[in-house]
Each structure stands twice: as C-alpha cells, then as structure tokens.
Design a protein around this motif. Structure first.
Motif, PDB file in Angstrom:
ATOM      1  N   PRO A 373      -7.325   3.832  12.891  1.00  0.00           N
ATOM      2  CA  PRO A 373      -7.497   3.003  14.102  1.00  0.00           C
ATOM      3  C   PRO A 373      -8.328   1.742  13.901  1.00  0.00           C
ATOM      4  CG  PRO A 373      -8.824   5.015  14.246  1.00  0.00           C
ATOM      5  CD  PRO A 373      -7.925   5.174  13.059  1.00  0.00           C
ATOM      6  N   ASN A 374      -9.075   1.672  12.806  1.00  0.00           N
ATOM      7  CA  ASN A 374      -9.913   0.490  12.572  1.00  0.00           C
ATOM      8  C   ASN A 374      -9.579  -0.212  11.254  1.00  0.00           C
ATOM      9  OD1 ASN A 374     -10.933   2.573  10.987  1.00  0.00           O
ATOM     10  ND2 ASN A 374     -13.059   1.870  11.162  1.00  0.00           N
ATOM     11  N   LEU A 375      -8.348  -0.015  10.781  1.00  0.00           N
ATOM     12  CA  LEU A 375      -7.880  -0.667   9.561  1.00  0.00           C
ATOM     13  C   LEU A 375      -6.714  -1.586   9.906  1.00  0.00           C
ATOM     14  CD1 LEU A 375      -7.890  -0.977   6.445  1.00  0.00           C
ATOM     15  CD2 LEU A 375      -6.308   0.977   6.353  1.00  0.00           C
ATOM     16  N   TYR A 376      -6.799  -2.849   9.448  1.00  0.00           N
ATOM     17  CA  TYR A 376      -5.800  -3.851   9.818  1.00  0.00           C
ATOM     18  C   TYR A 376      -5.281  -4.567   8.568  1.00  0.00           C
ATOM     19  CZ  TYR A 376      -7.956  -3.086  14.364  1.00  0.00           C
ATOM     20  OH  TYR A 376      -8.455  -2.507  15.501  1.00  0.00           O
ATOM     21  N   LEU A 377      -4.045  -5.001   8.661  1.00  0.00           N
ATOM     22  CA  LEU A 377      -3.405  -5.732   7.569  1.00  0.00           C
ATOM     23  C   LEU A 377      -3.025  -7.132   8.064  1.00  0.00           C
ATOM     24  CD1 LEU A 377      -2.164  -5.655   4.682  1.00  0.00           C
ATOM     25  CD2 LEU A 377      -0.061  -4.771   5.718  1.00  0.00           C
ATOM     26  N   ASN A 378      -3.204  -8.121   7.203  1.00  0.00           N
ATOM     27  CA  ASN A 378      -2.753  -9.487   7.476  1.00  0.00           C
ATOM     28  C   ASN A 378      -2.254 -10.048   6.150  1.00  0.00           C
ATOM     29  OD1 ASN A 378      -2.210 -11.934   8.640  1.00  0.00           O
ATOM     30  ND2 ASN A 378      -4.316 -12.429   9.183  1.00  0.00           N
ATOM     31  N   SER A 379      -0.981  -9.786   5.859  1.00  0.00           N
ATOM     32  CA  SER A 379      -0.448 -10.150   4.546  1.00  0.00           C
ATOM     33  C   SER A 379       1.081 -10.215   4.614  1.00  0.00           C
ATOM     34  CB  SER A 379      -0.897  -9.135   3.489  1.00  0.00           C
ATOM     35  OG  SER A 379      -0.562  -9.575   2.194  1.00  0.00           O
TER      36      SER A 379
END
Length: 415
Positions: A373-379
């Motif tokens: 819930p607190n891990l995000y991807l921007n790639s």
C-alpha cells in the motif's frame, strides 16, 4: 510523510519536487555522483507530446522485417533473443492491434500534454534554464507514402484538440532554412506546441531547487533492496544501512525491474538502447531552428543553441552499454542529408552517448501503487521520459497525497 524516491533521473527528480511541494519530507537515493546521469543525460532533447505513441503499432512485424535489409535500420536486434527479450517482443506484438494502439496513444498524448503544461508552469515559477525553446517540432517526410501513413496519428491529435499544421515542401523549408532543398523532403507536419531543451541541464537545475527546499539527496548510493515488514515497506537498504520511509517511489528506469521482481512484483519493462550525438555548432546558423524528426530514418535533430543534438536508433541488446561506431552511422547520414552545413570537424568531434530506455510492450509508462500500500512505481516511459516527466511526477505526487490527479492514472497502473 517521509518518502524515499529511488533514482535521480528526470522522473525521480520531478517526482521529488512535486512531493516536496505537497509538504512531504523527501529523500532521493541515486547511484551516480549527481542528478541526471543515466538515460536523462543526452536524450533527443524533445518535449514532444504530439509525437507520443506506442512502439507497438499495427503492421509492426512487417515493418520490422523490412528494416532488416535497410542500410540504416531504426530498429536493431544485435543479439539472439533470450527469454526476457522474446517475452517482450511477444507482448509487444500482442499489443499492436489498431484498437490497442489508438487507445494507448490517446492516453499517452493526454499525459504528455498535461506534462508540458506542468513544465511551463514550473519554468514560470522558478525560472529554470535548460537551453529550451517553445517553437514546435517538425516531422519531415521524404516519401509521399509517409504523408499518407501519418494520417492515423493526426486523427488522434484532431480528436484531442492538439494543434498541428500540415506543411508543403516550401512551408517546411521556410520554417527550417538550413535544411538542404536537395535532401528529398516532400513536406511534413508541424506539431505546434511541442518543445525542446536539454534534459540533463533541467534535471540538474531542478535537483538544486529541490535541495534548496529541503529535499535530501544521497548520491553515490545504490538501493540494494526494499525492507518490508507486515506487508508494508518500512525502508530501503543501501550501503549497509537502511533509510526509513513511510512510502517509497521507484523511479529507476530499466533498473526498476531488478529491484522489484525479487519481491514478487512484475515490471513489464525492457531496455531499448538509444544513441545520440551532441555537436558543438551554432544550430541557428547550420542546423535546425527547433526540432526536425526525420521520418525515414527515425532520427531527431534538435537545436540546443550552441549545440545540436542528434538522437535515434532502437537497439535490443539487453543491458549492454557499448557504443559501436556503426550505430552512429544512421544518425550522421540523416544529419548530412538534411543539414549539410554542419561542419565535418564538428561531427567527428561530437560527444557520443548511448542510454537504455525503459520501454513497456504496450507503450504507456507504469505510474502508481504496486503490491504494497505504500510502494509506488514511476517508470517505463521509453523515449518519452523527458516529455512526460513533470506530468508523471505531479500525477503521482497528487495520488500519494490523496489529491485527485488531473490526469486519469488508471491507464498507467502498474498492475
């Protein structure tokens, strides 16, 4: 929140900026000695929303087959496909229907248009300098059939209200007077709101602005692994210590896959190598006034004031960073054909560069929450990291902060 951003390329730094603007305590971990030294360093220098498109397009197989016999092919397979490459190519082929292509292009153009608006606002707010221009981008056609083939893309731009103008040969030469009239150009399209600029200068300058506003940069540090407890990421292990976090954003380009997949998080990204030349020459005198994209060789020529950036080629070579001289031949051929005034001595002494673009098989980048819930991807922005950086960073920062993003994030969800 304490938020750790992994990666100080243009995606990571813009994300850090917007997170800090939203009031978060931000730390950026970067393996290089300063910001912007990866794929952000010497890309084609184009902010090109209207040119945003998936690489998976209808007729992909036939086009790729024809390039095998080309003297300067835009797409190169320089090694036998292993499992990862084969899986990527298969998924790209599956995503190449007309329906999927048009849907992905619409989503990508929307995000890229929003991103350009965000970068305009940022430039006005902090006066950031990066040898930028706002004079549009010309797609130059050297074959009549290219004019016809581009109609599908123009229809999407019409639908989305993106300004563009069809150019006859004389119109094109009037806008770009240094193009050789004998180069074979038959016309083109002016994408009026596209822009240019040095992504590396922008990334470095914005990192300085971030640091001045309290963002902590840990340079020369590699993110070894995520530290997870009770189905939440609590920090990032690097260099024998752990940086604690309430949330983590992974913006590591092609290296995002290696960090996340050991945690059971699939990342549909494959490295596609691009090449560029940076030539010391006054572009207004001998080169492009803005950006000219050679549709025949898929090579972009961009004005960076006292420099000219020439970028192109898509090579499938895994994680290989080598720079065979023959890979620059297509870039040089396009430059000589279109802009013969560029001195040969300047071409010979040009800075040669290659970088690994993080490409997804269907086109859109992956932005948002993944597994924890607190891990995000921007790639996964492919050739469009510079184009989509500000919009991606702002959209994700809004999402993390509980603010409804101005762009629908659903088409870019990592899952």
């Amino acid at each position: 929140m304490r938020i750790v951003v992994l990666g100080a390329g243009v995606i990571g730094v813009t994300t850090a900026w917007y997170l800090a603007e939203a009031g978060h305590q931000v730390t950026v971990i970067e393996k290089n000695a300063s910001a912007g030294h990866g794929t952000s360093y010497a890309n084609a220098a184009q902010i090109s929303p209207a040119l945003s498109s998936p690489w998976a397009f209808p007729g992909l197989i036939g086009k790729a087959a024809s390039w095998i016999f080309a003297k300067h092919p835009p797409l190169i397979l320089s090694r036998m496909p292993d499992f990862a490459m084969s899986q990527f190519l298969f998924r790209m082929w599956r995503a190449s229907s007309l329906e999927q292509y048009l849907r992905a292009k619409r989503d990508m153009v929307r995000l890229a248009e929003y991103s350009r608006d965000c970068s305009d606002a940022l430039r006005a707010e902090i006066g950031i300098k990066y040898d930028g221009r706002q004079k549009g981008l010309i797609v130059a056609f050297r074959e009549a059939k290219q004019v016809e083939g581009y109609q599908r893309d123009l229809a999407v731009l019409d639908e989305l209200g993106v300004p563009h103008r069809r150019l006859g040969r004389d119109d094109l030469l009037g806008l770009e007077p240094n193009i050789d009239p004998q180069s074979g150009v038959v016309g083109g399209v002016l994408l009026e709101t596209d822009q240019t600029g040095d992504c590396f200068l922008f990334t470095q300058a914005l990192a300085e602005q971030c640091a001045a506003r309290g963002v902590r940069f840990l340079y020369g540090r590699t993110a070894d692994k995520l530290v997870i407890e009770r189905e939440r990421v609590i920090g990032v292990a690097n260099g024998g210590e752990t940086v604690a976090a309430d949330a983590v954003v992974v913006a590591l380009g092609v290296w995002s896959k290696g960090l996340l997949e050991p945690h059971g998080i699939p990342v549909p990204i494959y490295p596609v190598k691009g090449y560029s030349l940076t030539i010391d020459a006054h572009s207004d005198d001998v080169g492009p006034v803005s950006t000219v994209s050679d549709e025949s060789l898929k090579v972009g020529h961009t004005n960076l004031e006292n420099r000219i950036r020439v970028g192109g080629t898509a090579e499938l070579a895994g994680y290989d960073f080598s720079q065979p001289e023959k890979r620059y031949e297509g870039l040089i051929a396009s430059l000589r054909m279109l802009f013969p005034k560029v001195p040969e001595a300047a071409i010979a002494s040009a800075e040669r560069w290659s970088g690994l673009r993080p490409v997804t098989p269907d086109g859109p980048p992956r932005i948002g929450r993944c597994r924890y819930p607190n891990l995000y991807l921007n790639s996964g922005h492919g050739t469009l990291g510079w184009t989509m950086a500000c919009g991606s960073g702002k959209t994700l920062a809004d999402h993390i902060s509980g603010v409804r993003p101005e762009v629908d994030i659903a088409p870019f969800a990592p899952r």
